[in-house]
Design a protein around this motif. Structure first.
Motif, PDB file in Angstrom:
ATOM      1  N   UNK A 149      24.563  11.732 -15.079  1.00 54.04           N
ATOM      2  CA  UNK A 149      23.250  11.838 -14.709  1.00 54.04           C
ATOM      3  C   UNK A 149      22.158  11.997 -15.936  1.00 54.04           C
ATOM      4  N   UNK A 150      22.975  12.330 -17.162  1.00 54.24           N
ATOM      5  CA  UNK A 150      22.188  12.426 -18.524  1.00 54.24           C
ATOM      6  C   UNK A 150      21.701  11.115 -18.862  1.00 54.24           C
ATOM      7  N   UNK A 151      22.341  10.104 -18.524  1.00 53.95           N
ATOM      8  CA  UNK A 151      22.002   8.757 -19.005  1.00 53.95           C
ATOM      9  C   UNK A 151      21.770   7.694 -17.579  1.00 53.95           C
ATOM     10  N   UNK A 152      20.941   7.702 -16.933  1.00 55.60           N
ATOM     11  CA  UNK A 152      20.860   7.164 -15.785  1.00 55.60           C
ATOM     12  C   UNK A 152      20.591   5.756 -15.832  1.00 55.60           C
ATOM     13  N   UNK A 175      20.364  20.823 -18.582  1.00 54.92           N
ATOM     14  CA  UNK A 175      19.571  20.252 -17.617  1.00 54.92           C
ATOM     15  C   UNK A 175      18.206  19.757 -17.846  1.00 54.92           C
ATOM     16  N   UNK A 176      17.662  19.955 -18.900  1.00 56.24           N
ATOM     17  CA  UNK A 176      16.187  19.163 -19.075  1.00 56.24           C
ATOM     18  C   UNK A 176      16.557  18.008 -19.508  1.00 56.24           C
ATOM     19  N   UNK A 177      17.626  17.593 -20.023  1.00 49.13           N
ATOM     20  CA  UNK A 177      18.092  15.978 -20.139  1.00 49.13           C
ATOM     21  C   UNK A 177      18.050  15.403 -19.051  1.00 49.13           C
ATOM     22  N   UNK A 178      18.636  15.943 -18.083  1.00 47.61           N
ATOM     23  CA  UNK A 178      18.995  15.334 -16.766  1.00 47.61           C
ATOM     24  C   UNK A 178      17.607  15.245 -15.918  1.00 47.61           C
ATOM     25  N   UNK A 179      16.820  16.359 -16.065  1.00 45.05           N
ATOM     26  CA  UNK A 179      15.528  16.539 -15.262  1.00 45.05           C
ATOM     27  C   UNK A 179      14.654  15.166 -15.749  1.00 45.05           C
ATOM     28  N   UNK A 180      14.606  15.196 -17.352  1.00 48.52           N
ATOM     29  CA  UNK A 180      13.612  13.892 -17.730  1.00 48.52           C
ATOM     30  C   UNK A 180      14.302  12.544 -17.403  1.00 48.52           C
ATOM     31  N   UNK A 181      15.557  12.332 -17.188  1.00 46.24           N
ATOM     32  CA  UNK A 181      16.083  11.095 -16.851  1.00 46.24           C
ATOM     33  C   UNK A 181      15.706  10.737 -15.350  1.00 46.24           C
TER      34      UNK A 181
END
Length: 295
Positions: A149-152, A175-181
């Motif tokens: 999820x961190x690199x969609x 989690x911010x990395x995932x949310x930004x993705x």
């Protein structure tokens, strides 16, 4: 299962049981030994590696244990049993037709199957290859994607909606990395709804009975919960964020918080799921659902 005094608050996936998983990979140098439960730091790489391995090993058992509750084509947000049919957190079902929807941490893709039945065009993504094999077993005509999820692996603005029912976010170190993705792959005005263990649960033991009603740890201790093998390698990781942390993470990623839902325990639900139970559910929240949108 190690030291239960350091167990995480809910463990929707992780549940101690006497049954052996159908798929088993060695997690210890000594056959038959149990992983040690502890609280320590775990970075992005270690967390992803540990949780991919855990879900691949335990996907079969998870589906056996919880498949009936989840159904094959229901959209259940949490162990409380909140159903998207009633909640409409993604919007009215009749407005889902023709919408491109990304499900993150899809497991066996039950939610995507429900979305497809409403006329949506879902894509089910999960870190675990074995979980997605269960999605294939149940069936469906939508795409299944095995990815982090961190690199969609999608272009900007590919989806109208995104959703995650206890997927990815409890298990990631950033989690911010995932949310930004997620924001990146959403179109302007797109909505993202995700459920996680309610942060207050980290202050209580992971027990469904009366022993789970007394505060045993600091709510403000963000140290991850880790299960590790005899060589100190993590085999399961959960990360804690306070309620304020979650809100700040959303804002930092460019989302606007529309609603925060804390499902109450319904009278019809008499089941236990890990630390969730009618006793605890009637006294303290077990789930937090964040409804957010990108401008």
């Amino acid at each position: 299962m190690g030291d239960t005094s350091v167990a995480p608050p809910g463990r929707v996936g992780r549940k101690s049981t006497t049954r052996e998983p159908i798929i088993q990979e060695p997690v210890s140098s000594e056959p038959g030994s149990e992983p040690e439960a502890t609280r320590r730091d775990a970075d992005i790489t270690e967390s992803a590696r540990a949780n991919r391995g855990w879900w691949d090993r335990n996907a079969d058992e998870y589906q056996i244990e919880h498949g009936t509750f989840l159904g094959d084509d229901r959209f259940v947000w949490c162990p409380e049993g909140l159903d998207e049919v009633e909640a409409e957190l993604l919007g009215p079902p009749e407005e889902l037709k023709g919408r491109d929807v990304l499900e993150i941490g899809a497991g066996a893709a039950q939610c995507s199957r429900w979305l497809a039945a409403q006329g949506a065009r879902p894509v089910a993504l999960d870190l675990s290859h074995r979980q997605l094999q269960h999605a294939l077993r149940i069936g469906g005509t939508f795409p299944l994607v095995c990815a982090d999820a961190g690199a969609l692996p999608f272009k900007d603005g590919s989806f109208d909606l995104a959703c995650s029912a206890y997927g990815a976010l409890p298990f990631v170190a950033d989690p911010v990395l995932v949310l930004k993705e997620v924001r990146r792959v959403l179109r302007p005005g797109g909505r993202f709804v995700f459920s996680v263990t309610h942060p207050i649960r980290w202050a209580f033991p992971d027990e469904p009975g009366p022993e789970g009603l007394s505060v045993s740890a600091s709510y403000f201790d963000r140290t991850p919960y880790v299960e590790q093998d005899d060589e100190g390698r993590a085999v399961y990781v959960e990360h804690h964020r306070t309620l304020g942390d979650r809100v700040r993470d959303l804002v930092a990623a460019g989302f606007r918080l529309v609603d925060l839902v804390e499902p109450e325990w319904p009278d019809w639900n008499t089941s236990e799921w890990g630390g969730w139970s009618p006793l605890r559910g009637n006294l303290i929240p077990g789930t937090a659902i964040f409804v957010c949108e990108r401008d």
